[in-house]
Every structure is written in C-alpha cells, then in structure tokens.
Design an enzyme around this catalytic site. Structure first.
Site, PDB file in Angstrom:
ATOM      1  CD  GLU A  46      26.399  21.748  48.637  1.00 10.18           C
ATOM      2  OE1 GLU A  46      25.951  21.619  48.038  1.00 10.18           O
ATOM      3  OE2 GLU A  46      26.562  23.511  48.806  1.00 10.18           O
ATOM      4  CG  ASP A  78      27.887  18.522  45.678  1.00  6.20           C
ATOM      5  OD1 ASP A  78      28.053  19.271  46.470  1.00  6.20           O
ATOM      6  OD2 ASP A  78      27.370  18.769  44.542  1.00  6.20           O
ATOM      7  CB  ILE A  79      28.963  17.026  50.932  1.00  6.59           C
ATOM      8  CG1 ILE A  79      30.354  17.452  51.046  1.00  6.59           C
ATOM      9  CG2 ILE A  79      28.636  16.376  51.892  1.00  6.59           C
ATOM     10  CD1 ILE A  79      30.364  18.192  52.447  1.00  6.59           C
TER      11      ILE A  79
END
Length: 434
Positions: free
Chosen positions: A350, A307-308
């Site tokens: 994302e 996950d960003i």
C-alpha cells in the site's frame, strides 16, 4: 527488364547477321561453282573451236587441199576451179577451208556429241543460214570486232559462236561480196553437251537448299535457346529478388513484432499489474537517472513517500478485492495530479513513492498537502460500503552530500514514519532535528 530485352535483341541481331553471312557465303559458293563450271564448258568449246580454226588456217596457208574423188565427197559448188584432173586423168576435188569446215562439222555431228556449224549473216551456201541463236551471236560479234566469242547456255547445250575473219584464200569465193582481209565474214558455232553440268548444278542446288534450311533452323534454334536461357536467368533472379524482398518484409515484420513484444515486456516489467502505474523496478531505474542528472545540473529534487492509512484493517474488514479497488482508485487519483515530468510508482503493498523533478522540499510539502486533501475528500463507494480514505506522506529534499537516490528515500521514509505516529492523515517534511 530493359537490360534483359536489350540483351536478347542484341544477341538476336548478331545471330541474324551471322545467318545472313552464312546464307550469302553458301549462295556465293554455289554461284562460284556455276561460274567455274561455265568456264570449263567455255574452255572445252573454245578448244574445239580453235582446233577447227587451226585446220582451216593450215588449209588456207596451203591454198586448199585436194582429195581423190570418191563416194560421199562432192566438190564445193560455190567454189570456182573446185576440181582438178591429174596427168593420169584422175579427178581430184578441191577442199577449201570453208568446205573443209563443213565436211568436218557434218562428220562430227553424225558421230560425236559435239556439234559444229559454219554460218554467216550473208552466206553463199543456203545451208549456212544462221538459226536464231547464230544470228543474234553474229550480230553481237559484228558490233564489236574485238570480241572473239559469244556464248549462251540453251536447252541441253553450251553454245559458243567464234568469229571467222577473212583471209586471202576466202576471197576466191567471196570477192564479189566486198569483204576485205580481216573482216568478220561469219562464225563457227561449237556446241558441247551439258548433261554433267546440269546434273552437278542440280546436286549443288539441292545441297545448297539443305544448307539453307540447316542454317536457318540452327539460327532459330539458337535464338530460342538463348532467349529461353536469358528469360530463365532473369526470371530466377526476379524470383530471388522477390523472395529476398518477401524475406526482408517478413524479417522486418518479425523484427517489429519482436521489438513491440520486447517493448510490451519492458512495459509489463516496469508497470504495476494492479494499478497500471510504474512499479518499484522502474522507479529506481528512472529515479537514479533523474538523481544524477539533477546532481550534475545542480537542480532541486524531492521525494514523497506515501502510505494508505489503516489499509490492513480495510483488507481484513472488507477483503482483498475491496483493497485492490481502493489501490486502483488512489493510484488513478494521484496520477491525475502528478506532473508528467515527475515519477509516481507503487513501491510496496500500500506504499507509493513520488519523485518530483526540479522541486525543493517546501514546494514538495505544498504539493503533498494538495495530494492529501484530494484523497481526504475521496470516499470509496461500493453498494452499501462507503470507506473514507486518508494517506500519510513523508517528504525529503536532495542534499549536496547525497550520493544516491536511496539516501533521499530513507529520509522521506523517516518523515512518513513520523506522520503515521502523529495520528496519520498528515504530511511531514524531513528535518535533521526531528
């Protein structure tokens, strides 16, 4: 094409020989008619000849005939004792066979269309000298004593020369010439008109020529029709083959285009439109196959959920366009590090997921740290905008009691949650205790 030419040549050859047969049949029929007509002429001429010979024979057997002297009847000057006076002193003229033949011939030649002439190569009477035909015919008969007749069609007549042999009554005039009984002393020419014969031959010749033309024309017409028909059939078959091949090429081309389109559609359906890496659908289809293969072969398999960090804040601050650019940059960077045997996919806004084939949890953690460090050292730059990027990673290894891929992903997702709770920019491997 070779079969077509062979077929044409074969049929033309058959028609050619059949035509020759018909032409020969017509010609033979014409010749047969001519031979039959000549036999009829011979029969007619020989019958007349035999009639004269029969009268000569009767006269010879009776030692000649005496007729009463009258105007137009003269005695034979070449015959001894050629006349006789009765007791009443009436003159009788002796008509021997040769003189009888001449008298009958001259009478017939005056009144009938038939012509008779007694002749000899060595005549006593100069009037009996042979003409060109008669001389040639007598010489031919003299060569072969068994030959009775010589014939020739000349001008407008059918000429027959029959041999006359010496009899006892002939020696009275010809004893000084050394003839013996049975020798050929001369001949009797019989000529019959051939007007009807020539007319019929002309008609037959004309009809034969017409039949020749009809036969040749019909044969040529048949050859042309058959050749045209065969060429048309082969041309039609060639066109059909050409059309079939063209249609086959079109079908193959369309099939290839359809296959390519389907492949492209499949790729489009399996590729994330923004990052150009596999999407969630492809990840679960291919990942499930890898999961069951690893289970069957008892190999390791690990999942990394990514996950960003603070991606929502980036979108809110710089806009979704910048957010999209950052997604592309991260996807491209991770794709360069991930092995070709592994699967990298965008599984959420994302969120990214990596399936690592034949890799346990510890090695997966090492790989995740490598990935995190590369991203941590990455800065997105766009004009005056500079954004430092970090990611959080959760790792889970396949267990023996896992029944599907989801169970591994769930554990990796829990590890990711822990990483995000521990201030992000961190890799966490799932443990049952945690």
């Amino acid at each position: 094409m070779k079969n077509k030419n062979f077929l044409i040549y074969f049929i033309v050859t058959i028609i050619f020989f059949f035509t020759l047969f018909i032409l020969k049949y017509i010609n033979d029929s014409k010749n047969d008619y001519q031979i039959i007509s000549e036999k009829i002429l011979f029969q007619q001429a020989s019958t007349l000849f035999n009639n004269i010979v029969t009268m000569r024979k009767w006269s010879s057997d009776h030692g000649a005939v005496y007729v009463k002297a009258q105007e137009g009847i003269e005695p034979n000057p070449y015959l001894l004792n050629n006349h006789y006076y009765t007791k009443k002193n009436k003159l009788l003229i002796k008509i021997n066979p040769a003189w009888m033949t001449r008298q009958i011939s001259e009478l017939s030649n005056q009144r009938e269309k038939f012509y008779f002439k007694i002749t000899s190569l060595n005549p006593i009477n100069p009037k009996n000298l042979p003409d060109e035909f008669e001389k040639f015919a007598l010489e031919e008969l003299k060569k072969d004593k068994n030959k009775e007749f010589y014939t020739r069609i000349q001008n407008d007549r059918y000429n027959l020369m029959g041999s006359l042999k010496v009899e006892s009554s002939c020696l009275e005039c010809h004893k000084t010439q050394g003839y013996k009984i049975g020798d050929v002393i001369g001949g009797l020419r019989t000529s019959v008109p051939i007007d009807n014969y020539l007319e019929n031959l002309e008609i037959v010749e004309s009809k034969s020529n017409v039949l020749y033309l009809i036969t040749i024309f019909t044969s040529i017409l048949f050859i042309l029709i058959i050749t045209f028909t065969i060429n048309s059939i082969y041309e039609r078959e060639l066109n059909i083959l050409t059309l079939n091949k063209t249609l086959e090429r079109k079908v193959n081309r369309r099939t290839k285009e359809l296959r390519d389109a389907n492949k492209k559609l499949l790729e489009i359906s399996n590729i994330d439109y923004l990052t150009n890496i596999p999407n969630r659908r492809y990840f679960f289809e291919a990942g499930s196959k890898s999961f069951y293969l690893a289970k069957r072969e008892e190999k390791n398999l690990s999942i990394i959920c990514i996950d960003i960090d603070y991606f929502k804040k980036i979108n809110d601050t710089y806009g979704h366009n910048i957010g999209d650019e950052i997604l592309k940059l991260l996807a491209n960077t991770m794709a360069k590090i991930v092995r070709k045997s592994d699967i990298l996919a965008r599984t959420g806004g994302e969120e990214f997921t990596i399936l690592l084939n034949n890799m346990n949890g510890r090695n997966a953690f090492v790989f995740a740290e490598k990935l995190r460090n590369n991203i941590e050292n990455l800065t997105y730059t766009n004009n005056d905008i500079k954004i430092k990027l970090t990611i959080s990673l959760g790792i889970s290894q396949m267990k023996k009691d896992d029944e599907n891929l989801d169970s591994i992903i769930i554990r990796a997702d829990k590890a990711l949650y822990l990483a995000k709770e521990e201030n992000r920019n961190k890799s966490v491997i799932y443990s049952h205790k945690e």
